[in-house]
Design a protein around this motif. Structure first.
Motif, PDB file in Angstrom:
ATOM      1  N   ILE A   1     110.566  29.242  61.125  1.00  0.00           N
ATOM      2  CA  ILE A   1     110.397  27.923  61.745  1.00  0.00           C
ATOM      3  C   ILE A   1     111.734  27.426  62.294  1.00  0.00           C
ATOM      4  O   ILE A   1     111.815  26.938  63.422  1.00  0.00           O
ATOM      5  CB  ILE A   1     109.788  26.913  60.746  1.00  0.00           C
ATOM      6  CG1 ILE A   1     108.338  27.300  60.426  1.00  0.00           C
ATOM      7  CG2 ILE A   1     109.857  25.489  61.301  1.00  0.00           C
ATOM      8  CD1 ILE A   1     107.720  26.533  59.257  1.00  0.00           C
ATOM      9  N   ASP A   2     112.803  27.581  61.507  1.00  0.00           N
ATOM     10  CA  ASP A   2     114.135  27.159  61.969  1.00  0.00           C
ATOM     11  C   ASP A   2     114.528  27.892  63.246  1.00  0.00           C
ATOM     12  O   ASP A   2     115.035  27.285  64.194  1.00  0.00           O
ATOM     13  CB  ASP A   2     115.190  27.405  60.885  1.00  0.00           C
ATOM     14  CG  ASP A   2     115.019  26.486  59.674  1.00  0.00           C
ATOM     15  OD1 ASP A   2     114.277  25.474  59.777  1.00  0.00           O
ATOM     16  OD2 ASP A   2     115.609  26.785  58.617  1.00  0.00           O
TER      17      ASP A   2
ATOM     18  N   ARG B   1     110.244  24.796  75.137  1.00  0.00           N
ATOM     19  CA  ARG B   1     108.856  25.068  74.736  1.00  0.00           C
ATOM     20  C   ARG B   1     108.567  24.381  73.403  1.00  0.00           C
ATOM     21  O   ARG B   1     109.464  24.038  72.659  1.00  0.00           O
ATOM     22  CB  ARG B   1     108.614  26.573  74.596  1.00  0.00           C
ATOM     23  CG  ARG B   1     108.634  27.290  75.926  1.00  0.00           C
ATOM     24  CD  ARG B   1     108.165  28.728  75.789  1.00  0.00           C
ATOM     25  NE  ARG B   1     109.257  29.586  75.376  1.00  0.00           N
ATOM     26  CZ  ARG B   1     109.106  30.817  74.900  1.00  0.00           C
ATOM     27  NH1 ARG B   1     107.902  31.339  74.763  1.00  0.00           N
ATOM     28  NH2 ARG B   1     110.137  31.537  74.556  1.00  0.00           N
ATOM     29  N   MET B   2     107.286  24.201  73.105  1.00  0.00           N
ATOM     30  CA  MET B   2     106.848  23.643  71.835  1.00  0.00           C
ATOM     31  C   MET B   2     106.817  24.754  70.782  1.00  0.00           C
ATOM     32  O   MET B   2     106.847  25.934  71.119  1.00  0.00           O
ATOM     33  CB  MET B   2     105.434  23.051  71.955  1.00  0.00           C
ATOM     34  CG  MET B   2     105.322  21.877  72.909  1.00  0.00           C
ATOM     35  SD  MET B   2     106.225  20.455  72.304  1.00  0.00           S
ATOM     36  CE  MET B   2     106.879  19.857  73.855  1.00  0.00           C
ATOM     37  N   VAL B   3     106.737  24.355  69.526  1.00  0.00           N
ATOM     38  CA  VAL B   3     106.554  25.307  68.428  1.00  0.00           C
ATOM     39  C   VAL B   3     105.133  25.113  67.904  1.00  0.00           C
ATOM     40  O   VAL B   3     104.716  23.982  67.647  1.00  0.00           O
ATOM     41  CB  VAL B   3     107.588  25.070  67.302  1.00  0.00           C
ATOM     42  CG1 VAL B   3     107.292  25.968  66.109  1.00  0.00           C
ATOM     43  CG2 VAL B   3     109.005  25.303  67.828  1.00  0.00           C
ATOM     44  N   LEU B   4     104.383  26.205  67.808  1.00  0.00           N
ATOM     45  CA  LEU B   4     103.033  26.162  67.251  1.00  0.00           C
ATOM     46  C   LEU B   4     103.074  26.808  65.882  1.00  0.00           C
ATOM     47  O   LEU B   4     103.370  28.003  65.749  1.00  0.00           O
ATOM     48  CB  LEU B   4     102.038  26.902  68.155  1.00  0.00           C
ATOM     49  CG  LEU B   4     100.596  26.970  67.634  1.00  0.00           C
ATOM     50  CD1 LEU B   4      99.988  25.568  67.502  1.00  0.00           C
ATOM     51  CD2 LEU B   4      99.740  27.838  68.537  1.00  0.00           C
ATOM     52  N   LEU B   5     102.822  26.012  64.849  1.00  0.00           N
ATOM     53  CA  LEU B   5     102.745  26.528  63.483  1.00  0.00           C
ATOM     54  C   LEU B   5     101.283  26.813  63.177  1.00  0.00           C
ATOM     55  O   LEU B   5     100.431  25.939  63.340  1.00  0.00           O
ATOM     56  CB  LEU B   5     103.305  25.499  62.489  1.00  0.00           C
ATOM     57  CG  LEU B   5     104.738  25.032  62.741  1.00  0.00           C
ATOM     58  CD1 LEU B   5     105.143  23.991  61.704  1.00  0.00           C
ATOM     59  CD2 LEU B   5     105.702  26.210  62.738  1.00  0.00           C
TER      60      LEU B   5
ATOM     61  N   LEU C   1     105.351  30.734  68.597  1.00  0.00           N
ATOM     62  CA  LEU C   1     104.326  30.776  67.558  1.00  0.00           C
ATOM     63  C   LEU C   1     104.934  31.249  66.244  1.00  0.00           C
ATOM     64  O   LEU C   1     105.613  32.274  66.202  1.00  0.00           O
ATOM     65  CB  LEU C   1     103.197  31.727  67.979  1.00  0.00           C
ATOM     66  CG  LEU C   1     102.097  31.997  66.950  1.00  0.00           C
ATOM     67  CD1 LEU C   1     101.341  30.727  66.580  1.00  0.00           C
ATOM     68  CD2 LEU C   1     101.133  33.053  67.489  1.00  0.00           C
ATOM     69  N   VAL C   2     104.684  30.484  65.182  1.00  0.00           N
ATOM     70  CA  VAL C   2     105.090  30.888  63.833  1.00  0.00           C
ATOM     71  C   VAL C   2     103.841  30.871  62.961  1.00  0.00           C
ATOM     72  O   VAL C   2     103.164  29.844  62.860  1.00  0.00           O
ATOM     73  CB  VAL C   2     106.154  29.937  63.236  1.00  0.00           C
ATOM     74  CG1 VAL C   2     106.526  30.390  61.823  1.00  0.00           C
ATOM     75  CG2 VAL C   2     107.387  29.857  64.125  1.00  0.00           C
TER      76      VAL C   2
ATOM     77  N   VAL D   1     104.789  21.264  67.117  1.00  0.00           N
ATOM     78  CA  VAL D   1     106.040  20.579  66.826  1.00  0.00           C
ATOM     79  C   VAL D   1     106.902  20.612  68.083  1.00  0.00           C
ATOM     80  O   VAL D   1     107.041  21.659  68.729  1.00  0.00           O
ATOM     81  CB  VAL D   1     106.785  21.270  65.653  1.00  0.00           C
ATOM     82  CG1 VAL D   1     108.055  20.521  65.296  1.00  0.00           C
ATOM     83  CG2 VAL D   1     105.873  21.391  64.433  1.00  0.00           C
ATOM     84  N   SER D   2     107.476  19.449  68.441  1.00  0.00           N
ATOM     85  CA  SER D   2     108.343  19.374  69.619  1.00  0.00           C
ATOM     86  C   SER D   2     109.676  20.052  69.313  1.00  0.00           C
ATOM     87  O   SER D   2     110.018  20.267  68.144  1.00  0.00           O
ATOM     88  CB  SER D   2     108.585  17.911  69.995  1.00  0.00           C
ATOM     89  OG  SER D   2     109.453  17.323  69.044  1.00  0.00           O
TER      90      SER D   2
END
Length: 130
Positions: A16-17, A28-32, A64-65, A98-99
């Motif tokens: 995630i970090d 880009r956004m982060v998709l968990l 993507l995480v 997550v932004s």
């Protein structure tokens, strides 16, 4: 992009970090994607994420995480509660956008999952891409 399934041995916090650092660099956004290898809906979402149309949308707009919450990892469960704090019983997969600054933009634990089809996930991804 991660392959299908969830890696129970992965250090989700490190992933995630790294995704957040990359998101700050490219916007880009982060998709968990919180789920489990035994979860039928998670497998259905994986199949859609692997479809070329959805994969290109994901790749263009997201980091993507995938976080395994199907095992006994208390650290991964704590991450789920951190990013999706409303509690209660979680219906997997829990998708959290997550932004780049680390702010949660949407959480399907609160809103409900989109249809786990290319149209449903595609419109969800487009809605939160920017």
């Amino acid at each position: 992009m991660p392959g299908p399934g969830y890696d129970s041995s992965a250090d989700a916090q490190k992933l995630i970090d790294a995704a957040l650092r990359a998101a700050k660099a490219d916007g880009r956004m982060v998709l968990l994607d919180f789920g489990a290898n035994w979860c039928g809906n998670c497998k259905a979402a994986d199949k859609v994420f692997a479809q070329p149309q959805t994969a290109s949308l994901l790749g263009a707009s997201y980091h993507l995480v995938k976080v395994d919450i199907g095992g006994n990892s208390s650290a991964n469960s704590a991450l789920l509660r951190k990013y999706s704090p409303s509690g209660g019983t979680y219906k997997m997969p829990v998708l959290v956008v997550v932004s780049p600054s680390g702010t949660v933009r949407t959480d399907t634990h609160v809103t409900g999952n989109p249809a786990l089809t290319s149209d449903g996930l595609g419109s969800f991804l487009r809605q939160w891409a920017s």
